[in-house]
Design a protein around this motif. Structure first.
Motif, mmCIF file in Angstrom:
data_model
loop_
_atom_site.group_PDB
_atom_site.id
_atom_site.type_symbol
_atom_site.label_atom_id
_atom_site.label_comp_id
_atom_site.label_asym_id
_atom_site.label_seq_id
_atom_site.Cartn_x
_atom_site.Cartn_y
_atom_site.Cartn_z
ATOM 1 N N TRP A 278 0.846 -1.198 0.000
ATOM 2 C CA TRP A 278 0.000 0.000 0.000
ATOM 3 C C TRP A 278 0.881 1.248 0.000
ATOM 4 O O TRP A 278 0.669 2.175 -0.777
ATOM 5 N N ALA A 279 1.896 1.248 0.864
ATOM 6 C CA ALA A 279 2.799 2.397 0.946
ATOM 7 C C ALA A 279 3.587 2.578 -0.346
ATOM 8 O O ALA A 279 3.804 3.709 -0.805
ATOM 9 N N ARG A 292 7.446 6.584 3.061
ATOM 10 C CA ARG A 292 6.958 5.247 2.705
ATOM 11 C C ARG A 292 6.962 4.328 3.929
ATOM 12 O O ARG A 292 5.998 3.584 4.163
ATOM 13 N N MET A 293 8.022 4.358 4.705
ATOM 14 C CA MET A 293 8.099 3.501 5.881
ATOM 15 C C MET A 293 7.094 3.926 6.949
ATOM 16 O O MET A 293 6.482 3.085 7.614
ATOM 17 N N LEU A 294 6.903 5.240 7.105
ATOM 18 C CA LEU A 294 5.904 5.725 8.062
ATOM 19 C C LEU A 294 4.496 5.303 7.642
ATOM 20 O O LEU A 294 3.696 4.872 8.468
ATOM 21 N N ILE A 295 4.195 5.429 6.356
ATOM 22 C CA ILE A 295 2.877 5.031 5.857
ATOM 23 C C ILE A 295 2.640 3.551 6.125
ATOM 24 O O ILE A 295 1.565 3.138 6.572
ATOM 25 N N CYS A 296 3.660 2.731 5.877
ATOM 26 C CA CYS A 296 3.537 1.299 6.136
ATOM 27 C C CYS A 296 3.241 1.039 7.614
ATOM 28 O O CYS A 296 2.373 0.222 7.957
ATOM 29 N N ILE A 413 3.173 13.695 4.496
ATOM 30 C CA ILE A 413 3.683 15.062 4.677
ATOM 31 C C ILE A 413 4.671 15.127 5.830
ATOM 32 O O ILE A 413 5.660 15.865 5.774
ATOM 33 N N LEU A 414 4.442 14.329 6.853
ATOM 34 C CA LEU A 414 5.356 14.287 8.000
ATOM 35 C C LEU A 414 6.770 13.914 7.576
ATOM 36 O O LEU A 414 7.751 14.400 8.150
ATOM 37 N N GLY A 415 6.893 13.076 6.543
ATOM 38 C CA GLY A 415 8.209 12.611 6.114
ATOM 39 C C GLY A 415 8.840 13.426 5.007
ATOM 40 O O GLY A 415 9.923 13.086 4.528
ATOM 41 N N VAL A 416 8.168 14.515 4.568
ATOM 42 C CA VAL A 416 8.672 15.326 3.460
ATOM 43 C C VAL A 416 8.927 16.750 3.945
ATOM 44 O O VAL A 416 8.053 17.383 4.535
#
Length: 548
Positions: A278-279, A292-296, A413-416
């Protein structure tokens, strides 16, 4: 899991039937598949060396529009255009500025115009669809002399999916090309037949990017006119990204194992690898590794939360849990039953302890979106336990929340670094592209549930149920109407992609990708819950490299 002592056996306890939900297909498989850093570095060095050659080829192709647009199209379809975004935008801006003169003085063929249309549109340039009128006869039908040109028909077919509201010529072109491709496939080579079949099932504009890349590399490497340098670069880049994804999954596997979720919440779906898919469908670029890792992580943790609201918790337990999340303090979960205390800590610690530092307003945004999501889950839980179907409009309003888009885009957004408050406000205003992105996973999941008879597990109401009741139609008619609604949403989403806008392209693309995720995961079955259905996709995208 033992029922907490505070709950008496005679009380009405809702424990949904979860026996049809299989265990994880992968376990800790990816924990042992992490590449060595030296292997990653070696791949990156090879990619960077070839990147210089491919960039020079791109620059040289600009001498001729047909060559230029064909090369840019190949870069996009082979999944390597992200390396050259600045140069591509420079070329497309120049082409779009000169387009009226170019069209006036050149008689471009259908394939060139269709590729030009599709590439310009996906980069935000509003090229007119009137360019296709010259391929129609006096009766308004597409000319017979193009009907057997497979390459041109394929290009026009793919271009049709970039239509915006009011472009009737593209609606007609889509019906025409789809019918022609079904006929032409029968007399095509097995190689081309497979490509046509893939395009009919997964049009490029509607498919998750990595799967489109995999399919096109497989097709391109059998093309007798394939450019060997470009093909090698695409394979090398694909394999290098695959190594990065395996490294990320290995780290995530350790994180997930250390949480002991499977042992503490045995009723919940264990779906780490599916969550990573999904991520990955959300954002594939290497520079977005943190997001990507946070979304996962969030998808993996929110899955047991969803299962608790949807199928396991009693109404009293769920109400207490929702109240605790709204308070969101360290001791807010103290009054919960034991398994819910664990679930609360899981969510609390993920938000408070597992994000980049120095982004307080972004973390606040994530926290509020998680609260909003769980309030949406709570509404659905009440509908479910009361066996009460809301109106379809009410369902859609809440479904936009429980689609999880708002929560996951906040995590992205948190990771960018270069996306902030302006973009958050844009998202919260619910533009058409955001609405479409939210509704695709929610409603396609509902259609999939009805078709696979998920409602026999008591999972009611779904969007299809609400539509049938509100509009007094059959189930099939409801499904057809919802599918038509989603098809129309694509046109509004496409329009929001077009300039002028000042939004980062990566944000628009991620939002579009969310709709693509809905199509991929819920096209004919629930690939997330029943992950065995996408084993081959996982092997292709995450395990098996292309032979060089």
């Amino acid at each position: 899991m033992a029922v907490p002592m505070a709950i008496k056996p005679e009380e009405d306890i809702f424990r949904g039937c979860l026996k049809n939900r299989p265990l994880s297909n992968w376990g800790q498989t990816f924990a042992s598949l992490a590449p060595h850093d030296s292997e990653l570095e070696s791949h990156n060095e090879q990619v960077e060396a070839m990147k210089v050659k491919v960039k020079n080829m791109l620059i040289q192709s600009a001498e001729n529009l047909t060559d230029n647009i064909q090369f840019i199209n190949l870069l996009c379809r082979l999944g390597v255009s992200y390396h050259f975004e600045d140069v591509i935008n420079e070329h497309l801006n120049s082409i779009f500025t000169m387009l009226p003169k170019l069209l006036e003085h050149n008689d471009y063929d259908l394939c060139t115009l269709a590729n030009l249309f599709r590439v310009l549109r996906q980069y935000g340039y509003k090229m007119t669809c009137d360019v296709f009128k010259k391929f129609k006869d006096e009766d308004g039908e597409f000319r017979k002399d193009i009907a057997n040109d497979v390459k041109s028909i394929l290009c026009l077919y793919e271009a049709c999916f970039l239509a915006i509201p009011g472009e009737d010529i593209l609606d007609g072109a889509l019906a025409f090309t789809r019918k022609r491709l079904e006929i032409l496939a029968e007399s095509s080579s097995p190689h081309l037949q497979k490509h046509i079949s893939n395009s009919l099932m997964y049009p490029s504009h509607h498919i998750i990017e990595r799967l489109d890349t995999f399919n096109y590399i497989c097709f391109y490497e059998e093309d007798e006119y394939a450019d060997e340098i470009l093909l090698k670069f695409a394979k090398l880049d694909y394999n290098g990204l695959q190594l990065l994804y395996r490294k990320e999954l290995a780290l995530l596997s350790k994180w997930w194992k250390d949480l002991n979720v499977v042992e503490n919440l045995p009723y919940a779906r264990d779906r780490l690898v599916e969550a990573y898919m999904w991520a990955l469908g959300f954002v594939f670029e290497p520079q977005c590794s943190i997001s990507r890792m946070l979304i996962c992580k969030y998808v993996t943790v929110l899955t047991p939360v969803d299962d608790t609201y949807d199928s396991y918790g009693t109404i009293d337990e769920i109400q207490l849990f929702t109240t605790a999340i709204e308070r969101f303090t360290t001791n807010a979960g103290d009054e919960l039953s034991e398994y819910m205390k664990f679930l609360y800590r899981l969510v609390f610690e993920l938000i408070e302890n597992d994000g980049p530092q120095g982004c307080s307003y972004k973390i606040t945004y994530v926290r509020e979106m998680v609260k909003e999501l769980l309030l949406g889950y709570n509404v659905e839980a009440i509908w479910l336990r009361e066996k009460k179907a809301p109106s379809f409009d009410q369902y859609v309003k809440n479904g936009k929340v429980t689609s999880v888009y708002d929560c996951l885009i906040s995590v992205f957004i948190l990771g960018v670094e270069n996306i902030g408050m302006k973009e958050i406000l844009w998202i919260r205003n619910d533009p058409e592209i955001v609405v479409g992105a939210k509704l695709h996973p929610r409603l396609l999941n509902d259609i999939c549930a009805v078709r696979t008879d998920e409602t026999n597990r008591g999972d009611f109401p779904k969007g299809v149920d609400c539509y049938t009741i509100q509009h007094d139609v059959s189930e099939n008619e409801a499904i057809e109407a919802i599918q038509k609604m989603l098809q129309n949403k694509w046109k509004g989403m496409n329009e929001d992609l077009l300039k002028p806008n000042t939004l980062p392209r990566i944000l628009l693309k991620c939002t579009l990708n969310y709709a693509r995720l809905g199509i991929f995961f819920y096209q004919d079955n629930d690939y997330f819950t029943y992950g065995q259905n996408m084993k081959q996709h996982i092997r292709s995208l995450l395990i098996n490299p292309f032979p060089m």
